[in-house]
Design an enzyme around this catalytic site. Sequence first.
Site, PDB file in Angstrom:
ATOM      1  N   HIS A  44       0.863  -1.266  -0.177  1.00 28.75           N
ATOM      2  CA  HIS A  44       0.087   0.070   0.077  1.00 28.75           C
ATOM      3  C   HIS A  44       0.795   1.198  -0.042  1.00 28.75           C
ATOM      4  O   HIS A  44       0.337   2.258   0.280  1.00 28.75           O
ATOM      5  CB  HIS A  44      -0.835   0.054   1.304  1.00 28.75           C
ATOM      6  CG  HIS A  44      -1.968  -1.179   1.062  1.00 28.75           C
ATOM      7  ND1 HIS A  44      -2.812  -1.268   0.105  1.00 28.75           N
ATOM      8  CD2 HIS A  44      -2.403  -1.899   1.992  1.00 28.75           C
ATOM      9  CE1 HIS A  44      -3.651  -2.268   0.209  1.00 28.75           C
ATOM     10  NE2 HIS A  44      -3.429  -2.726   1.348  1.00 28.75           N
ATOM     11  N   ARG A  69       6.231  -6.280   3.762  1.00 28.41           N
ATOM     12  CA  ARG A  69       4.962  -6.938   3.399  1.00 28.41           C
ATOM     13  C   ARG A  69       5.026  -6.710   1.573  1.00 28.41           C
ATOM     14  O   ARG A  69       4.979  -5.589   1.099  1.00 28.41           O
ATOM     15  CB  ARG A  69       3.765  -5.861   3.725  1.00 28.41           C
ATOM     16  CG  ARG A  69       2.621  -6.366   3.030  1.00 28.41           C
ATOM     17  CD  ARG A  69       1.443  -6.107   3.829  1.00 28.41           C
ATOM     18  NE  ARG A  69       0.921  -4.660   4.068  1.00 28.41           N
ATOM     19  CZ  ARG A  69       0.004  -4.156   4.575  1.00 28.41           C
ATOM     20  NH1 ARG A  69      -0.945  -5.009   5.358  1.00 28.41           N
ATOM     21  NH2 ARG A  69      -0.173  -3.080   4.498  1.00 28.41           N
ATOM     22  N   ASP A  83      17.047 -11.016  -1.204  1.00 27.80           N
ATOM     23  CA  ASP A  83      18.326 -10.694  -1.812  1.00 27.80           C
ATOM     24  C   ASP A  83      18.700  -9.320  -1.735  1.00 27.80           C
ATOM     25  O   ASP A  83      19.882  -9.129  -1.515  1.00 27.80           O
ATOM     26  CB  ASP A  83      18.203 -10.935  -3.578  1.00 27.80           C
ATOM     27  CG  ASP A  83      18.178 -12.138  -4.016  1.00 27.80           C
ATOM     28  OD1 ASP A  83      18.504 -13.110  -2.973  1.00 27.80           O
ATOM     29  OD2 ASP A  83      17.913 -12.621  -5.184  1.00 27.80           O
ATOM     30  N   GLU A 147      -6.708 -11.911   6.683  1.00 29.43           N
ATOM     31  CA  GLU A 147      -7.497 -10.688   6.797  1.00 29.43           C
ATOM     32  C   GLU A 147      -8.863 -10.823   5.942  1.00 29.43           C
ATOM     33  O   GLU A 147      -9.184  -9.679   5.400  1.00 29.43           O
ATOM     34  CB  GLU A 147      -6.479  -9.534   6.493  1.00 29.43           C
ATOM     35  CG  GLU A 147      -5.649  -9.684   4.996  1.00 29.43           C
ATOM     36  CD  GLU A 147      -4.802  -8.404   4.836  1.00 29.43           C
ATOM     37  OE1 GLU A 147      -4.929  -7.266   5.472  1.00 29.43           O
ATOM     38  OE2 GLU A 147      -4.110  -8.663   4.166  1.00 29.43           O
ATOM     39  N   ASP A 173      -8.934  -4.862   6.428  1.00 32.14           N
ATOM     40  CA  ASP A 173      -9.400  -5.784   5.358  1.00 32.14           C
ATOM     41  C   ASP A 173     -10.318  -6.770   5.949  1.00 32.14           C
ATOM     42  O   ASP A 173     -11.162  -7.082   5.361  1.00 32.14           O
ATOM     43  CB  ASP A 173      -8.107  -6.531   4.676  1.00 32.14           C
ATOM     44  CG  ASP A 173      -7.475  -5.484   3.743  1.00 32.14           C
ATOM     45  OD1 ASP A 173      -8.287  -4.874   2.874  1.00 32.14           O
ATOM     46  OD2 ASP A 173      -6.356  -5.479   3.514  1.00 32.14           O
TER      47      ASP A 173
HETATM   48  C1  3PY Z   1      -5.551  -4.194   7.388  1.00 33.33           C
HETATM   49  O1  3PY Z   1      -5.705  -3.783   8.438  1.00 33.33           O
HETATM   50  O2  3PY Z   1      -6.019  -4.821   6.369  1.00 33.33           O
HETATM   51  C2  3PY Z   1      -3.919  -4.291   7.218  1.00 33.33           C
HETATM   52  O3  3PY Z   1      -3.292  -4.894   6.202  1.00 33.33           O
HETATM   53  C3  3PY Z   1      -2.981  -3.886   8.205  1.00 33.33           C
HETATM   54  O4  3PY Z   1      -1.749  -3.847   8.219  1.00 33.33           O
HETATM   55 MG    MG Z   2      -4.779  -5.458   4.768  1.00 32.34          MG
END
Ligand code: 3PY
Ligand code: MG
Length: 256
Positions: A44, A69, A83, A147, A173
């Site tokens: 994001h 991430r 890497d 999530e 999410d």
């Molecule tokens: C979410 O809350 O969806 C996240 O990915 C938090 O990092």
């Molecule tokens: Mg998320």
Amino acid sequence: MANTKAKLGSGQAALGCWMLIPHPAVAELMAGEGFDWLALDMEHAAVDLSVVEQVARAVRPSGCDLLVRLDGVNPTLAKHVLDAGAQGVIVPTVMTPEEADTMVAAVRYPPAGNRGTSLSRAADYGRAFADYTRRHNDEVIVAVMLEHHLAAARADAILARPGLDAAFIGPYDLSASLGVAGQLDDPRVLAAEQAILAACKRQGVAAGYHVVPPERSRIEERLAAGYRFIGCSLDTQLLMHGCRNLLRPAGAPRPA
Ligand code: 3PY
Ligand code: MG
């Protein structure tokens, strides 16, 4: 061994913070405050691989682990960030046991997995090839993000797969998947969180949670509930709240 891996493996909590501001100075500053890990966000935020490499350089002197991430269940990107020098990956929106297996294999060298070897920065451009390659499979960190409510429902099956260090709840999410985006106290969101937490405990995987507001009490609450891999807010929120506390100590947003 990475500090975070050692803590998670011995039942301790590892506290980190998310980074959306793609600058090594921010990483260096935050790492110096003593976080166990920082998670640079390629899902994001506008983070490219050259930034990952610069941030990896910036955090290591303080012993902080850099996690990245990824932008999805993406084995190729996992290879690139490792890497560049990341200690591990956080994989968003993992939905099935097969996706967990894919990512566990992607970060490990054969025969355990299928990561390609290289004379990359992580292996000190080849000077540490033998040592890095030998130790890596035992030291790499893999966290899956659960999530979505369907992932919560199959959390045991996902977390039973070998090689996972942590399962991280993304509350935003998760709430969106239930049709209540951002309503983190909705009973259905809380029930899904409980399902994931319980599965983590049953499967021996560290439970993770992203505490978004920069408030120590909320971190303590999650620790007390048994979460051990906690994202303590994020750089942008820390900056925003710091500014607000100076200008409007009551914390109100800027008047229109
Ligand atoms: C979410 O809350 O969806 C996240 O990915 C938090 O990092
Ligand atoms: Mg998320």
